[in-house]
Design an enzyme around this catalytic site. Structure first.
Site, PDB file in Angstrom:
ATOM      1  N   ASP A  80      15.464  30.131  34.026  1.00 37.25           N
ATOM      2  CA  ASP A  80      14.661  29.109  33.360  1.00 37.25           C
ATOM      3  C   ASP A  80      15.555  28.201  32.522  1.00 37.25           C
ATOM      4  OD1 ASP A  80      12.299  27.838  32.522  1.00 37.25           O
ATOM      5  OD2 ASP A  80      12.127  29.140  30.767  1.00 37.25           O
ATOM      6  N   HIS A  81      15.427  26.907  32.700  1.00 37.36           N
ATOM      7  CA  HIS A  81      16.153  25.912  31.906  1.00 37.36           C
ATOM      8  C   HIS A  81      17.668  26.097  31.932  1.00 37.36           C
ATOM      9  CE1 HIS A  81      12.755  23.726  30.286  1.00 37.36           C
ATOM     10  NE2 HIS A  81      12.150  24.882  30.037  1.00 37.36           N
ATOM     11  N   GLU A 132      13.652  19.149  36.815  1.00 40.28           N
ATOM     12  CA  GLU A 132      12.702  18.714  35.782  1.00 40.28           C
ATOM     13  C   GLU A 132      12.852  17.232  35.543  1.00 40.28           C
ATOM     14  OE1 GLU A 132      11.456  19.511  31.111  1.00 40.28           O
ATOM     15  OE2 GLU A 132      12.247  21.160  32.310  1.00 40.28           O
ATOM     16  N   HIS A 178       6.673  23.913  24.467  1.00 38.52           N
ATOM     17  CA  HIS A 178       7.097  25.301  24.400  1.00 38.52           C
ATOM     18  C   HIS A 178       6.604  25.929  23.093  1.00 38.52           C
ATOM     19  CE1 HIS A 178      10.635  24.164  27.197  1.00 38.52           C
ATOM     20  NE2 HIS A 178       9.750  24.861  27.889  1.00 38.52           N
ATOM     21  N   HIS A 208       5.546  23.752  32.499  1.00 36.11           N
ATOM     22  CA  HIS A 208       6.221  24.477  31.423  1.00 36.11           C
ATOM     23  C   HIS A 208       5.346  24.430  30.172  1.00 36.11           C
ATOM     24  CE1 HIS A 208      10.463  25.148  32.902  1.00 36.11           C
ATOM     25  NE2 HIS A 208       9.901  24.457  33.894  1.00 36.11           N
ATOM     26  N   GLY A 209       5.603  25.347  29.247  1.00 38.87           N
ATOM     27  CA  GLY A 209       4.805  25.372  28.028  1.00 38.87           C
ATOM     28  C   GLY A 209       3.359  25.733  28.306  1.00 38.87           C
ATOM     29  N   ASN A 230       4.604  28.526  33.521  1.00 32.84           N
ATOM     30  CA  ASN A 230       5.485  29.337  32.683  1.00 32.84           C
ATOM     31  C   ASN A 230       4.736  29.898  31.470  1.00 32.84           C
ATOM     32  OD1 ASN A 230       7.338  28.274  34.480  1.00 32.84           O
ATOM     33  ND2 ASN A 230       8.875  27.869  32.912  1.00 32.84           N
TER      34      ASN A 230
END
Length: 286
Positions: A80-81, A132, A178, A208-209, A230
């Protein structure tokens, strides 16, 4: 079984469901995700941030791979990221089946170039890639970070990005953040942006978030092409809230006396999210 993200998300649009990507931080969270996925016959994504990978160390994933390979339900191990080629290569060497390269804070052409390079490297060894476009907000309650002002994904640019990079999935910015939202901040997701992007690209989209957003908006996002959502803060909040309760009353210091209740608390959140996303029982599709 352990599969790539491309394989994992392939049936999500046709069958109108999404799969939870649960951020793990140690073996207790691995147990919570894997055991709940098996209990509900749900596919699941084990997701880990580079800072979490540095904490658990590379060797930890020998255990994770062994546990998931032996399971009858499908799993993905996902970075992730990832912020660099080095992050991506480390994950691939650890046996991850999917990586994210996050170039969202770079100028657009630099993001395209970096993501394209990662796609070439990862696809050469059968590993899927998530890119992203746009930025995710930051509530200040998680190590995953984000930005103070969201830059929404531009639909036409998303179409161009997917064509030029060859990514398997795309994380889009529609107003999520997030972490857990403060009481005075109510998220409002921009569904018209998501709808437009979904009509322009055919690959699964990523949200995301996903924690602390209204269930109705999350459920709607699934119908608009989101195949991966996520979840980190909701699960960890429940786990550590229960851990504090146990530690406040327990005089033992043995892990087997402290951790079982927090694991169950995390499982309750995981089970709820799997049901919300519609992934419960979908392991039979693989």
């Amino acid at each position: 079984m352990l599969i790539s993200m491309h394989e994992m998300l392939k049936p999500t649009r046709e069958h109108r469901f999404a799969i939870g990507a649960f951020n793990v931080a140690d073996s207790c969270f691995i147990r919570a995700v894997v055991e709940e996925a098996e209990s509900t016959n749900s596919p699941a994504i084990i997701s880990i941030h580079p800072s979490e990978l540095a904490f658990v160390t590379d060797e930890f994933f020998a255990y994770v791979r062994e546990r998931t390979l032996r399971s009858p339900v499908p799993f993905v191990i996902h970075l992730d990221h990832g912020a660099s080629i080095a992050h991506v290569m480390r994950a691939i060497q650890c046996g991850f089946t999917s990586v994210m390269i996050d170039g969202s804070l770079l100028p657009y052409e630099d993001n395209v170039a970096l993501t394209t390079e990662v796609v070439k490297l990862a696809h050469a060894v059968g590993v899927s890639v998530e890119g992203e476009l746009g930025t995710i907000g930051d509530t200040g309650t998680t190590i995953e970070g984000g930005v103070s002002k969201v830059i929404y994904t531009e639909p036409a640019q998303a179409e161009d990005f997917v064509k030029r990079t060859g990514v398997d999935t795309l994380a889009v910015a529609i107003g999520t953040a997030h972490g857990i939202y403060p009481k005075d901040l109510k998220p409002e997701l921009q569904m018209h942006i998501l709808r437009d992007i979904s009509q322009r690209v055919t690959i699964p989209l990523v949200l995301h978030g996903g924690s602390a957003n209204p269930d109705a908006e999350i459920a709607e996002a699934v119908t608009l092409g989101v195949g991966k959502i996520n979840i980190s803060s909701d699960m960890k909040f429940a786990y550590f809230k229960k851990a504090r309760e146990v530690l406040s009353r327990e005089t033992w210091w043995d892990p087997n006396a402290i951790y079982p209740e927090p694991i169950l608390a995390a499982k309750e959140v995981i089970r709820y999210k799997m049901s919300l996303f519609g992934s419960t029982g979908k392991a039979s599709l693989y």
